[in-house]
Design an enzyme around this catalytic site. Sequence first.
Site, PDB file in Angstrom:
ATOM      1  N   ASP A  12     -10.468  46.663 -27.281  1.00 12.35           N
ATOM      2  CA  ASP A  12      -9.503  48.222 -28.607  1.00 12.35           C
ATOM      3  C   ASP A  12     -10.266  49.567 -27.854  1.00 12.35           C
ATOM      4  OD1 ASP A  12      -8.173  45.754 -28.999  1.00 12.35           O
ATOM      5  OD2 ASP A  12      -8.216  46.226 -31.124  1.00 12.35           O
ATOM      6  N   ASP A 131       2.642  39.017 -30.011  1.00 18.85           N
ATOM      7  CA  ASP A 131       1.868  38.634 -31.861  1.00 18.85           C
ATOM      8  C   ASP A 131       2.686  37.437 -32.913  1.00 18.85           C
ATOM      9  OD1 ASP A 131       0.153  39.982 -30.748  1.00 18.85           O
ATOM     10  OD2 ASP A 131       1.033  42.009 -31.891  1.00 18.85           O
TER      11      ASP A 131
END
Lengths: 257, 213
Positions: A12, A131
Amino acid sequence: MTVATRVIACLDVDAGRVVKGVNFANLRDAGDPVELARSYDAQGIDELTFLDVTASSGRRETTYDVVRRTAEQVFIPLTVGGGVRTVADVDALLRAGADKVGVNTAAIARPELIAEIADRFGAQVLVLSADVRRRRGPDGQALGGFVMTTHGGQVAVDLDAVQWCARAAELGAGEILLNSMDADGTKDGFDLELIAAVRAEVAIPVIASGGAGAVEHFAPAVRAGADAVLAASVFHFGELTVAAVKAALRADGVEVR
Amino acid sequence: MSASVVVLDYGSGNVRSAVRALERVGARVELTAAADAVLAADGLVVPGVGNFHACMAGLRAVNGPYLIDRRLAGSRPVLGVCVGMQVLFDGSTEPSTGPSEPGLGEWPGTVTRLDAPVVPHMGWSPVRPGAGSRLFAGVEDQRFYFVHSYAVQQWSLEVTEAFAAVAPVVTWATHGSDFVAAVENGPLTATQFHPEKSGDAGAHLLENWVRSL
């Protein structure tokens, strides 16, 4: 011998820095995505994914710079996702040195984006980032099946996840990054039922993501139908090594590089 | 003096990695489509990602077919990568959103869709180097990174006995069915995989090519 199951590490990146800390002993700067990418390459990772979580759009140039510097030093495939909304965003990331681009929320809002990207750059550059959550009722009871979420799992949308993956494949996605928001962070293993459900409906590669906590978790994901397995924090914190994951896969009869 | 290499710049995807990977193995690299530079370089790399017909149209826009022909006529090395390899054949069955383009026809054969349970073929696969391969010297047993949905699945060039000494060296790989992973044919070399994305094995292979220039 055929194509190896890929082991992928995900970082990330926020405004050019790695967030969710990384804990390798030998790094000079554990927040530098480029140095981390080099380290993972040296450890034998098969592919890297950068998830750009930069909130402000004015910081995009920083992301391009990170991608540019990574592509100049790391000679394995690099996928970049997060905040990709337009064909122009994809173009800029590819020019910076990304090999593939992940698209999530924007494709749910406007599915034609998938076809536009595939027509312009080829299906192989487009990773549909999904997701997914298990469908639950108002009291949290499981209703069966899976739904899509957006904004990092915060917002559930009324869209069947398996059907959405199948539609994205038809529209021209080259690959699906299948992230279980239920399993994410639990370290209890991948959501095998989700992987099998998507595998049954799509003929493009599926990357299993979310839930990896032990080396024994990876082979079941492959048997459920995953072509690649992705992990983040368990690698970053040194709880699992790339070599140990590959050794466990190999011992279980899975081909790895 | 290190070898000079031009990576042909015709708007094809991520070429930054190819430039850097070649520099890493000691080449002096320029990214351009300028005719004099393309013709003068010791080696020319023709990259290519995406749609076959779009790549051919892009090549034509920079006079690529002529430049490649001129180089080959003078035995000047050319390396095609991924779709940059596919365009060296007669054509492709890949659908086109624009005009349908023929290939360069350097080798006979048509690029066709892979027949496998999962396509694109995306990831690291082993190859079976042809006898006498110099490109794969030292990396015969390594895996290379592939990402493609189409490939040449039948090699149909007939070589008569008189030409056996200069017959192409063909390297195969398998995804569902067998396909051509690389060809070495005098000055003309091509790989279906991405050496610039194939880690140390890819670097070794590129070094083999650069040293041959």
